[in-house]
Write a protein that holds these residues in place. Structure first.
Motif, PDB file in Angstrom:
ATOM      1  N   ILE A   1      -1.585   3.136   8.111  1.00  0.00           N
ATOM      2  CA  ILE A   1      -0.852   2.131   7.338  1.00  0.00           C
ATOM      3  C   ILE A   1       0.652   2.326   7.541  1.00  0.00           C
ATOM      4  O   ILE A   1       1.403   1.366   7.738  1.00  0.00           O
ATOM      5  CB  ILE A   1      -1.222   2.230   5.842  1.00  0.00           C
TER       6      ILE A   1
ATOM      7  N   LEU B   1       0.836  -1.209   0.000  1.00  0.00           N
ATOM      8  CA  LEU B   1       0.000   0.000   0.000  1.00  0.00           C
ATOM      9  C   LEU B   1       0.870   1.258   0.000  1.00  0.00           C
ATOM     10  O   LEU B   1       0.616   2.204  -0.755  1.00  0.00           O
ATOM     11  CB  LEU B   1      -0.924  -0.002   1.225  1.00  0.00           C
TER      12      LEU B   1
ATOM     13  N   PRO C   1      -6.562  10.620  -2.412  1.00  0.00           N
ATOM     14  CA  PRO C   1      -6.078  11.434  -1.307  1.00  0.00           C
ATOM     15  C   PRO C   1      -6.498  12.888  -1.455  1.00  0.00           C
ATOM     16  O   PRO C   1      -6.763  13.365  -2.566  1.00  0.00           O
ATOM     17  CB  PRO C   1      -4.564  11.291  -1.407  1.00  0.00           C
TER      18      PRO C   1
ATOM     19  N   TYR D   1     -11.747  -1.520   6.615  1.00  0.00           N
ATOM     20  CA  TYR D   1     -12.024  -0.079   6.589  1.00  0.00           C
ATOM     21  C   TYR D   1     -10.775   0.766   6.329  1.00  0.00           C
ATOM     22  O   TYR D   1     -10.779   1.592   5.407  1.00  0.00           O
ATOM     23  CB  TYR D   1     -12.735   0.367   7.876  1.00  0.00           C
ATOM     24  N   PRO D   2      -9.669   0.587   7.081  1.00  0.00           N
ATOM     25  CA  PRO D   2      -8.481   1.400   6.780  1.00  0.00           C
ATOM     26  C   PRO D   2      -7.939   1.159   5.377  1.00  0.00           C
ATOM     27  O   PRO D   2      -7.515   2.102   4.712  1.00  0.00           O
ATOM     28  CB  PRO D   2      -7.465   0.965   7.835  1.00  0.00           C
ATOM     29  N   VAL D   3      -7.954  -0.118   4.938  1.00  0.00           N
ATOM     30  CA  VAL D   3      -7.390  -0.411   3.612  1.00  0.00           C
ATOM     31  C   VAL D   3      -8.256   0.219   2.521  1.00  0.00           C
ATOM     32  O   VAL D   3      -7.748   0.851   1.585  1.00  0.00           O
ATOM     33  CB  VAL D   3      -7.255  -1.935   3.406  1.00  0.00           C
TER      34      VAL D   3
ATOM     35  N   ASN E   1      -2.079  13.287   3.970  1.00  0.00           N
ATOM     36  CA  ASN E   1      -3.101  13.485   2.932  1.00  0.00           C
ATOM     37  C   ASN E   1      -3.859  12.224   2.534  1.00  0.00           C
ATOM     38  O   ASN E   1      -5.027  12.305   2.203  1.00  0.00           O
ATOM     39  CB  ASN E   1      -2.466  14.078   1.670  1.00  0.00           C
ATOM     40  N   VAL E   2      -3.170  11.088   2.529  1.00  0.00           N
ATOM     41  CA  VAL E   2      -3.838   9.859   2.103  1.00  0.00           C
ATOM     42  C   VAL E   2      -4.762   9.396   3.232  1.00  0.00           C
ATOM     43  O   VAL E   2      -4.339   9.352   4.384  1.00  0.00           O
ATOM     44  CB  VAL E   2      -2.803   8.763   1.772  1.00  0.00           C
ATOM     45  N   PRO E   3      -6.035   9.085   2.917  1.00  0.00           N
ATOM     46  CA  PRO E   3      -6.941   8.625   3.975  1.00  0.00           C
ATOM     47  C   PRO E   3      -6.391   7.381   4.660  1.00  0.00           C
ATOM     48  O   PRO E   3      -6.029   6.421   3.986  1.00  0.00           O
ATOM     49  CB  PRO E   3      -8.246   8.315   3.230  1.00  0.00           C
ATOM     50  N   MET E   4      -6.304   7.424   5.988  1.00  0.00           N
ATOM     51  CA  MET E   4      -5.786   6.318   6.807  1.00  0.00           C
ATOM     52  C   MET E   4      -4.312   6.022   6.506  1.00  0.00           C
ATOM     53  O   MET E   4      -3.788   5.003   6.965  1.00  0.00           O
ATOM     54  CB  MET E   4      -6.613   5.031   6.610  1.00  0.00           C
TER      55      MET E   4
ATOM     56  N   SER F   1     -10.137   2.826   2.878  1.00  0.00           N
ATOM     57  CA  SER F   1      -9.908   4.273   2.962  1.00  0.00           C
ATOM     58  C   SER F   1      -8.625   4.652   2.243  1.00  0.00           C
ATOM     59  O   SER F   1      -8.574   5.645   1.529  1.00  0.00           O
ATOM     60  CB  SER F   1      -9.808   4.711   4.425  1.00  0.00           C
ATOM     61  N   PHE F   2      -7.584   3.838   2.474  1.00  0.00           N
ATOM     62  CA  PHE F   2      -6.280   4.127   1.873  1.00  0.00           C
ATOM     63  C   PHE F   2      -6.376   4.164   0.352  1.00  0.00           C
ATOM     64  O   PHE F   2      -5.690   4.937  -0.306  1.00  0.00           O
ATOM     65  CB  PHE F   2      -5.267   3.068   2.310  1.00  0.00           C
ATOM     66  N   LEU F   3      -7.262   3.330  -0.199  1.00  0.00           N
ATOM     67  CA  LEU F   3      -7.368   3.247  -1.659  1.00  0.00           C
ATOM     68  C   LEU F   3      -8.223   4.370  -2.237  1.00  0.00           C
ATOM     69  O   LEU F   3      -8.299   4.522  -3.455  1.00  0.00           O
ATOM     70  CB  LEU F   3      -7.935   1.881  -2.056  1.00  0.00           C
ATOM     71  N   ARG F   4      -8.877   5.179  -1.359  1.00  0.00           N
ATOM     72  CA  ARG F   4      -9.628   6.327  -1.868  1.00  0.00           C
ATOM     73  C   ARG F   4      -8.657   7.384  -2.382  1.00  0.00           C
ATOM     74  O   ARG F   4      -7.467   7.349  -2.097  1.00  0.00           O
ATOM     75  CB  ARG F   4     -10.496   6.920  -0.764  1.00  0.00           C
TER      76      ARG F   4
END
Lengths: 217, 173
Positions: free
Chosen positions: A84, A55, B71, B62-64, A77-80, B66-69
């Motif tokens: 990670i 990721l 930025p 959920y976090p993964v 800036n990247v969500p979550m 979100s991460f793929l949304r």
């Protein structure tokens, strides 16, 4: 639904006997305690590292002028992205801790004795590869800690007589820590070391299956 | 009791027979009160295990997801301003307008703005100032300076982008 898919596969590939032999009806020595989990947990942590690493790789840029910015971008800036990135950084420490606990248990109970000498040898190689992954990953965010950590770490082989300087220059891909060092460490961290560690892990597990796990007293 | 002793020693790790018997579903039509008690308990346990599995999976998914949304990036410029004195007769300027490639052409002292994507399959069209033509490098489509198709595999004109002149600037908003 799931049971229908399972039945479909089972009728064709006879999954049930394989699962029973290796998972559901596989017996482990009843005296095996929780300390017997450290190796498996280290593998699980490695899988987390592979997944979170993949990721992070979407945004990380292995270039001195952009590495720090790209990590900051992930964190802010990247969500979550902060989560990670933290899981990957903490996971590295946890993996080393678990590998050391695993080795301590194997050493304490003398599980390395015949016929399991090569389990220990491959285990030491796995430990070195794990520390290698941690060390190369530490440089990638290109912070002050990373930079000086890499500088000090790569100075260690300088103590080797006669060839020390050559080794240091080779590892750094130059006289100083620079863009080439970052590219080299990046390649080691995301491809070469994970590929090597996966291969040695496979050997490690095959050997355990062949000899069976050690039965404690 | 003798049966149990015969089937397994205390070190045997398989489930002992009494538990096996309790878990087995009651035979059809037999022992109604027993099924009334055991079926809801089984459903309850299944729901609990399923719920805990779903919550655990959610903390990973959920976090993964979100991460793929996409930025949060720096605010995109919603307005493109081209100084009129940067435009020259028979020449074209290419500008990015929130991810859309624009081409500004200046012919006959009139600026025109088009979406530079070819209406055939979306390649960027190149301006030929000498002949007042847009040429698509991919499949040879040709448009004139009014964006109308001249030849090649196209039937639709280039998309016209609205622009206005304000204080010596060509403004695309």
């Amino acid at each position: 639904m799931i049971s229908a898919i399972y039945r479909f596969l089972d009728q064709r590939f006879h999954v049930t006997p394989v699962l029973e032999k290796n998972v559901t009806k596989k017996l482990v020595p009843r005296t095996l305690g929780w300390a017997g989990c450290f190796g498996g947990l280290a593998l699980f942590t490695f899988l987390i590292q592979v997944f979170t690493g993949a990721l992070l790789l979407m945004y990380y840029k292995p270039d001195p002028s952009r590495a720090w910015d790209s990590v900051t971008f992930i964190k802010s800036n990247v969500p979550m992205g902060w989560l990670i990135q933290r899981v990957h950084a903490v996971g590295a420490n946890v993996m080393i801790l678990l590998v050391m606990l695993h080795m301590a248990r194997v050493a304490y109970y003398r599980i390395f004795r015949p016929p399991r000498e090569l389990h220990w040898v491959s285990g030491v190689i796995l430990f070195l590869l794990t520390t290698g992954l941690a060390f190369t990953g530490y440089l990638l965010p290109w912070t002050q800690l990373s930079y000086w950590g890499a500088k000090i770490g790569t100075e260690i082989p300088g103590a080797v007589p006669a060839f020390g300087e050559t080794i240091v220059t080779w590892v750094r891909r130059g006289r100083v820590i620079g863009p080439e060092t970052l590219g080299f460490f990046f390649s080691l961290h995301v491809w070469i070391l994970p590929a090597l560690i996966s291969g040695v892990m496979g050997l490690h597990f095959v050997m355990i299956r062949r000899t069976g796990i050690s039965k404690p007293l | 009791m003798t049966e149990h002793q015969a089937t397994g020693t205390p070190s045997d790790r398989t489930a002992p027979p009494p538990l096996q018997a309790a878990v087995q579903p009651p035979a059809a039509g037999a022992a109604e009160p027993a099924s009334d008690l055991s079926a809801p308990r089984r459903t309850f346990l299944k729901t609990c295990i399923g719920g805990m599995t779903a919550v655990s999976a959610g903390t990973v998914v959920y976090p993964v997801a979100s991460f793929l949304r996409l930025p949060a990036t720096l605010s995109e410029s919603q307005v493109v301003k081209v100084p009129l004195d940067s435009l020259h007769e028979d020449q074209a300027l290419y500008r990015d307008f929130n991810g859309v490639p624009l081409v500004v052409v200046y012919t006959g002292r009139v600026p025109r703005v088009y979406d530079a994507s070819c209406t055939h399959l979306g390649c960027l069209v190149a301006w030929d100032g000498g002949r007042h033509r847009f040429h698509c490098p991919c499949h040879g489509a040709v448009f004139n300076d009014h964006g109308e198709p001249v030849s090649g595999p196209v039937s639709r004109p280039l998309k016209v982008i609205e622009a206005s002149v304000e204080d010596g600037f060509l403004v695309i908003a």
